[in-house]
Design an enzyme around this catalytic site. Structure first.
Site, PDB file in Angstrom:
ATOM      1  N   GLU A 255     -14.148  17.074 -17.802  1.00  0.00           N
ATOM      2  CA  GLU A 255     -13.678  17.896 -18.720  1.00  0.00           C
ATOM      3  C   GLU A 255     -14.270  19.194 -18.194  1.00  0.00           C
ATOM      4  OE1 GLU A 255     -13.245  21.454 -21.016  1.00  0.00           O
ATOM      5  OE2 GLU A 255     -13.522  19.515 -22.229  1.00  0.00           O
ATOM      6  N   CYS A 289     -15.553  26.295 -23.373  1.00  0.00           N
ATOM      7  CA  CYS A 289     -15.059  26.171 -21.690  1.00  0.00           C
ATOM      8  C   CYS A 289     -13.352  26.540 -21.146  1.00  0.00           C
ATOM      9  CB  CYS A 289     -14.320  24.408 -21.083  1.00  0.00           C
ATOM     10  SG  CYS A 289     -13.689  23.323 -22.586  1.00  0.00           S
TER      11      CYS A 289
END
Length: 487
Positions: A255, A289
């Protein structure tokens, strides 16, 4: 039940002990510099011991009754709930989380543990048809073995446990390397919680060490079958290369970076879109993120959106993250602050118009807002991890879509419109793993899929998706009677 909070070293084989690297990490508060802990760091021997212990302990854990594994997860969730204040305070002091963000994170950890408690009962095999007389074909779904987890500093407890909880619930063992900035909230506190919840020794090991000592070795070690990494695309590429070229091939869950667009179409509720953009951009100082990294606005509503956006930005309080009404706390370290300041100066030098901003106070950087930002500029294309908001004007819906997709990343995204069907059509044309209609870009729910496209990573987290990632299929056939062979 009380949990251990006296952290001075590693957690390996169920023992709290110093690492053998003869080096120490001084863990400090990013807001005031106060020393929180001094950690005796691990070396390669400590890492090897952790992996070997995990491998040994996992064999028995894989055969444990589903109810027994679920019970550990439920007890861990209960401990998170009972120690909520302690955990929130650690997140504020170690990760620079504002109080509201820390509360959100502890809630996310609690929720993910409750969902993981259901996983032991959700692993299913299959019996398949086969065109051989007297043969039975079975596919068993089994744990992978040992999972290596490398977690980041921004949502340290949640993003560590997002892999740890499912891995343990599914019968795996875990070796965790938390970020240097958050060794306690990203690792040692979780080890303490699972220990108090009755997790057998060796199933969760936390190693904290410097990159030259244990960095590449963490992925290259022959024991782990899966490496879960959350962090930058640059580092993720390196880990992916090691996993594919090392002595044993490994599965990967990566990720990575994001450059999430929030698109405001010409029929959007401008006030609602502006509110979401402020929250999506400035939650945890933009250190997420999924943070709204670009705000793309149709020119028909651009000026009214900017007015509404700035009105809300002016009300945001920056300062001590412990104060309940603080929205903007400190950036995690001086390096991140320097990166942000360099981006701001470069944008000004390139002629991008700054309409709001103020100098940093310590590591607290107030919101910085730029308008008339070209979508191909560094300000629009870089992932900031800071409270910097670029607003990009689009001529129409098609150009807004073009801008949204003009990035190497594809993690999260959002679109605002009063026409739900139009929003869904637009959302499905965005090149991202996740798109939210009339909501903020940061969304994570343990019952729903999480993951990105393009350079935002590989694999999927949460629910049935993480069950598939952290287990493997094993085909076992049974020939019940003699089979005629060709010779």
């Amino acid at each position: 039940m009380n949990i251990n909070t006296n952290f001075t070293g590693q957690y390996i084989t169920g023992i709290w002990r110093d690492g053998r690297a003869h080096k120490a990490l001084v863990d400090t508060n990013p807001y005031d510099g106060a020393v929180l802990a001094t950690i005796a760091l691990a070396n390669a021997d400590d890492l090897d011991e952790a992996y070997r212990a995990a491998q040994q302990a996992q064999r028995a854990w894989a055969t444990a009754l589903p109810a027994d594994r679920a019970a550990v997860m439920l007890r861990a969730a209960g401990l998170v709930h009972a120690n909520r204040t302690l955990l929130v305070n650690w997140l504020i002091r170690e990760s620079g989380s504002t109080r509201m963000k820390a509360e959100m994170e502890v809630g996310a950890v609690h929720a993910s543990m409750l969902v993981a408690a259901s996983f032991p009962g959700r692993v299913t095999g299959r019996i398949l048809p086969v065109d051989v007389p007297g043969k039975e074909s079975r596919v068993y779904r089994e744990p992978l073995g040992v999972v290596g987890v490398i977690s980041p500093w921004n949502w340290p407890m949640h993003l560590s446990n997002r892999s740890i909880g499912p891995a343990l619930a599914l019968g795996n063992a875990v070796v965790l390397k938390p970020a240097d900035d958050t060794p306690v909230t990203g690792g040692l506190l979780l080890a303490s919680i699972y220990e108090a919840a009755g997790l057998p020794p060796g199933l969760l090991n936390v190693v904290i060490g410097e990159i030259p000592d244990i960095g590449d070795a963490f992925t290259l070690h022959p024991v782990p079958k899966f490496i879960s990494f959350t962090g930058s695309t640059r580092v993720g590429r390196h880990i992916g290369m090691l996993a594919m070229t090392g002595p044993t091939l490994k599965r990967l869950g990566l990720e990575l970076g994001g450059n999430a667009p929030l698109v405001v179409l010409d029929d959007a509720d401008v006030e609602r879109a502006a509110h979401a953009a402020v929250v999506g951009r400035f939650l945890h100082q933009g250190q997420i993120c999924m943070s709204t990294n670009r705000i793309i606005v149709d020119e028909k509503v651009h000026d009214s959106f900017v007015d509404a956006f700035l009105k809300r930005v002016r009300m945001l309080k920056a300062g001590d993250p412990n104060d309940p009404d603080t929205v903007i706390g400190p950036l995690i370290n001086r390096r991140q602050l320097q990166f942000a300041q360099e981006r701001i100066e470069a944008a000004r030098a390139a002629g991008q118009r700054q309409v709001f901003g103020a100098p940093a106070q310590g590591q607290v950087l107030p919101p910085q807002v730029f308008v008339d930002v070209p979508n191909d500029s560094e300000l629009a294309q870089a992932e900031h991890f800071a409270p910097i908001a670029p607003v990009i004007k689009a001529a129409d819906e098609e150009q807004a879509l073009l801008f949204a997709n003009q990035t190497e990343f594809g993690l999260s995204s959002a679109v605002f419109t009063k026409d739900e069907a139009r929003g869904v059509r637009f959302a499905r044309r965005i090149e991202a793993g996740m798109t939210h209609v009339n909501d903020i870009t940061p969304n994570d729910d343990p019952n729903n899929m999480f993951g990105g496209e393009k350079n935002s990573g590989l694999g999927r987290f949460n629910s049935d998706w993480i069950i598939a990632e952290l287990t493997t299929d094993h085909w076992v056939s049974v020939q019940h009677g003699p089979r005629p062979y060709p010779f």
